[in-house]
Every structure is written in structure tokens, then in C-alpha cells.
Write an enzyme that holds these catalytic residues in place. Structure first.
Site, PDB file in Angstrom:
ATOM      1  N   HIS A 153      -5.386   6.842   6.082  1.00  0.00           N
ATOM      2  CA  HIS A 153      -3.969   6.895   6.479  1.00  0.00           C
ATOM      3  C   HIS A 153      -3.129   7.374   5.304  1.00  0.00           C
ATOM      4  CE1 HIS A 153      -2.233   2.945   4.687  1.00  0.00           C
ATOM      5  NE2 HIS A 153      -3.310   3.282   4.023  1.00  0.00           N
ATOM      6  N   HIS A 193       3.427   2.737  12.307  1.00  0.00           N
ATOM      7  CA  HIS A 193       2.405   3.257  11.394  1.00  0.00           C
ATOM      8  C   HIS A 193       1.120   3.535  12.164  1.00  0.00           C
ATOM      9  CE1 HIS A 193       0.910   4.110   7.381  1.00  0.00           C
ATOM     10  NE2 HIS A 193      -0.220   3.524   7.718  1.00  0.00           N
ATOM     11  N   CYS A 241       2.506   9.404   7.868  1.00  0.00           N
ATOM     12  CA  CYS A 241       1.391   8.818   8.629  1.00  0.00           C
ATOM     13  C   CYS A 241       1.089   9.593   9.907  1.00  0.00           C
ATOM     14  CB  CYS A 241       1.646   7.342   8.910  1.00  0.00           C
ATOM     15  SG  CYS A 241       2.982   6.975  10.065  1.00  0.00           S
TER      16      CYS A 241
END
Length: 357
Positions: A332, A320, A272
Site C-alpha cells: 500500500h 484507505h 493509496c
């Protein structure tokens, strides 16, 4: 020989006990013969999702240790080079002092101050020589230079030793975190392996559909990036067509469909924060390696003020991060086993956004 007595038949009570025991044993045997029930798709998905989230947390910690290791290694290399240069300078000074000693020997004998400098620790020389008043004026500057160089060399060596010790500690933590990631991913795979063939086929079909969707999104990226800013796209406001934000979003779109790879920063796979860092590098902006540090790379942006290219963060521990593309959506890198995708930011616990300068 005496006659063998015929055994008497068991009583009713004993027969009842034996019958119960045999029946119970049969039930136990039957129960132990049955395999464990096949886990349901929903229960496996819940456990796998939890393990994957824990793995992603470990991945970000691993990335942090890795970044620190790289910094420490660079520091250690720099300090060790400095130590090597200092040792060369010290050797040169000792050579010069040796020449002085040789000249003195040929004339009036070696001066005690020079002899002391050549034969003992230079750091201890000054105190001893000063107390004995053994430094003649002609050699004071050279001896002081040697003492100062030795002091710097000792300090650099101590700094190098401390940095190398810290590097070893970080390396151990890095290895332990890697084991944690691998362990959680292995547990998740073991759970998936327990599914029935039909459930595994259902999951494979779902993943194939997601890959096809991501491929279609990637194919449409160039078209989306070329649209006018005042002409909305089919799923919401268009991405910016110029400037840094446009470069960030364009890069993110170009990665759609590529696999998640833990601790990867591209070009073939990303985690990420590896994806967000690469997108910003494509726009000429350097940001931190891990999501928790990227959270501090710019001012906070209110949810109502989000613009394409902003970083959006999720979960209480900020483990994240994604790239906002407009219309309440982001691009993402989700987790191991999945591909880079478009997802509504409402799909995960939203924590906030940042706009790095």
C-alpha cells in the site's frame, strides 16, 4: 521654606505585602522566561498520525472532487460543441429563410410568416403564426425545422449553463479540500519541528531503515514473481505466477520504495487509491479513482477467502486501500512522508475486501 519631613518606615504588615508581591513577580518572571517543554516523541507521533489520517481522508475527498470535475468538464465540452453545431445549423436555416424572403420580395413581397421568422424569436413564432394562419404550405417544413432547431439550441444552452455552474461549484470544493490537506500536513510538520534534535535523528534513522527495507523488497520482486505457486516464499505463500492477479501483484511489487504523493496516480509516486488503480490498469482492468468507489467495484470477499490481487480496505469510512499479496500482507501507499511498503493487513482497522471483475 518649611522643613522636609523624613518618611516613616513601613509597617511589618506592609513589608510582608511588598515581599510577597516581589517574590510572586520574580516567580512569574522566572516562569515566563522558561520555554515551553519539549514535546515527547510519543505525543508528537500520536498527533502526527492523527493529522496524517485526517489528511488522507481529505485526499480521497479531493480525488473524488477532481474526478467529478474531469467528468463535468468533459460533459461541458461536449455540450458546448453541440451548442456550436446547433448554432451553425440555425445560421444556415436563417440563411435559407433569407433567400426565401429575397425571392418573395422580388415577386409579391415578403410573406408575413417568413418575415416574422427572420425578425423574431423562432420559439415564439409557431404560436403566433398558427394563430394568424400566416404559414404558407411551401415554407411550412423549413419554418418548422428552424423552430425545432431553435428549441434544441435553447435546451442545449440551458444544459451547458447548468453544467458550467456545477463545474464552478465542484472547483470551489476542490480548492477548499486542497487547503484542508495542505493545512493538516503543515500542522504535522510543525509538530515534528518541535521535537528535539535527538528525536528528529531517531525518526530520520527509522525512515532510512524503512526505505532500505522497501528497496530490498523491490529488488526481490522479480524473484518472488518467478517462483512456483506450489513453492512457498520465505514469508508465506508465493504470489500467483500467471493471469490477471499475477500482473496486479507484480506491478505492486515494482512500486515498492516509491514515495507517497497525495492525489498522484504514478508513475513516480502514488496515493493509496492511485496505486491500486494503476496496478489494475497494468492488468487491463479499469477501476474507480477513489477508495470509497473502489469498494463498490466488485463482490465482497470474506477475509478467509482472500487471494493475491484482491483490494483490501480500512477504516470505517473506507478511506484507505491496499493490494493483498498473500500471507496476511498487503502492498500500500501509506501517507505523506512515507514510501510504498509491505504491511500486515492487521496493522490497520480492517473493513473488508473486494475482487474487481
Amino acid at each position: 521654606m518649611g522643613k522636609r519631613r523624613k518618611p516613616s518606615p513601613p509597617s511589618r504588615a506592609r513589608l510582608a505585602v511588598l515581599t510577597t508581591a516581589v517574590a510572586g513577580g520574580a516567580v512569574f518572571a522566572a516562569g515566563s522566561a522558561h520555554a515551553e517543554p519539549t514535546p515527547t516523541l510519543a505525543s508528537v507521533k500520536e498527533q502526527v498520525d492523527k493529522l496524517n489520517e485526517e489528511a488522507e481522508q481529505s485526499v480521497e475527498r479531493y480525488n473524488g472532487f477532481q474526478a467529478k470535475q474531469q467528468t463535468l468538464q468533459a460533459d461541458a465540452n461536449r455540450i458546448q460543441d453541440k451548442v456550436a453545431r446547433g448554432q451553425e445549423a440555425m445560421n444556415e436555416l436563417r440563411t435559407r429563410l433569407g433567400a426565401v424572403a429575397g425571392e418573395q420580395y422580388r415577386t409579391n413581397g415578403i410573406d408575413p410568416g417568413v418575415q416574422l421568422m427572420l425578425d423574431s424569436d423562432p420559439a415564439a413564432y409557431l404560436e403566433r403564426a398558427a394563430a394568424q394562419n400566416q404559414v404558407v404550405e411551401g415554407q411550412t417544413a423549413l419554418l418548422k425545422q428552424a423552430r425545432d432547431e431553435q428549441r434544441r439550441l435553447d435546451q442545449d444552452r440551458a444544459e451547458a449553463a447548468a453544467t458550467l455552474a456545477q463545474l464552478d461549484s465542484v472547483g470551489a470544493a476542490l480548492g477548499e479540500e486542497k487547503k484542508q490537506v495542505q493545512s493538516r500536513l503543515a500542522q504535522a510538520q510543525a509538530l515534528l519541528n518541535k521535537l528535539s534534535a535527538a528525536d528528529r535523528a531517531r525518526i530520520n534513522a527509522q525512515e532510512s531503515a524503512e526505505k532500505a527495507k522497501a528497496a530490498a523488497q523491490q529488488a526481490a520482486a522479480a524473484d518472488r514473481a518467478s517462483r512456483s505457486a506450489d513453492r512457498p516464499a520465505a514469508d508465506g505463500p508465493a504470489a500467483p505466477t500467471s493471469g490477471r492477479a499475477a500482473d496486479i501483484v507484480k506491478f505492486a511489487y515494482a512500486q515498492l520504495g516509491k514515495p507517497y504523493g497525495w492525489s498522484r496516480t504514478g508513475p513516480d509516486s502514488f496515493d493509496c487509491s492511485g496505486l491500486t488503480g494503476a496496478a489494475y490498469r497494468a492488468a487491463g482492468v479499469k477501476i474507480s479513482r477513489i477508495s470509497q468507489d473502489q469498494w463498490n467495484d466488485g463482490p465482497r470477499i470474506a477475509r478467509g477467502d482472500l487471494q493475491p490481487g484482491d483490494l483490501v480496505f480500512f477504516y470505517d469510512d473506507i478511506h484507505h486501500v491496499g493490494i493483498y499479496i498473500g500471507d496476511g500482507k498487503m502492498i500500500h501507499a501509506p501517507r505523506t512522508g512515507k514510501n510504498i511498503e509491505v504491511l500486515p493487513i492487521a496493522a490497520m482497522p480492517y473493513m473488508g475486501a473486494v475482487r474487481p471483475a
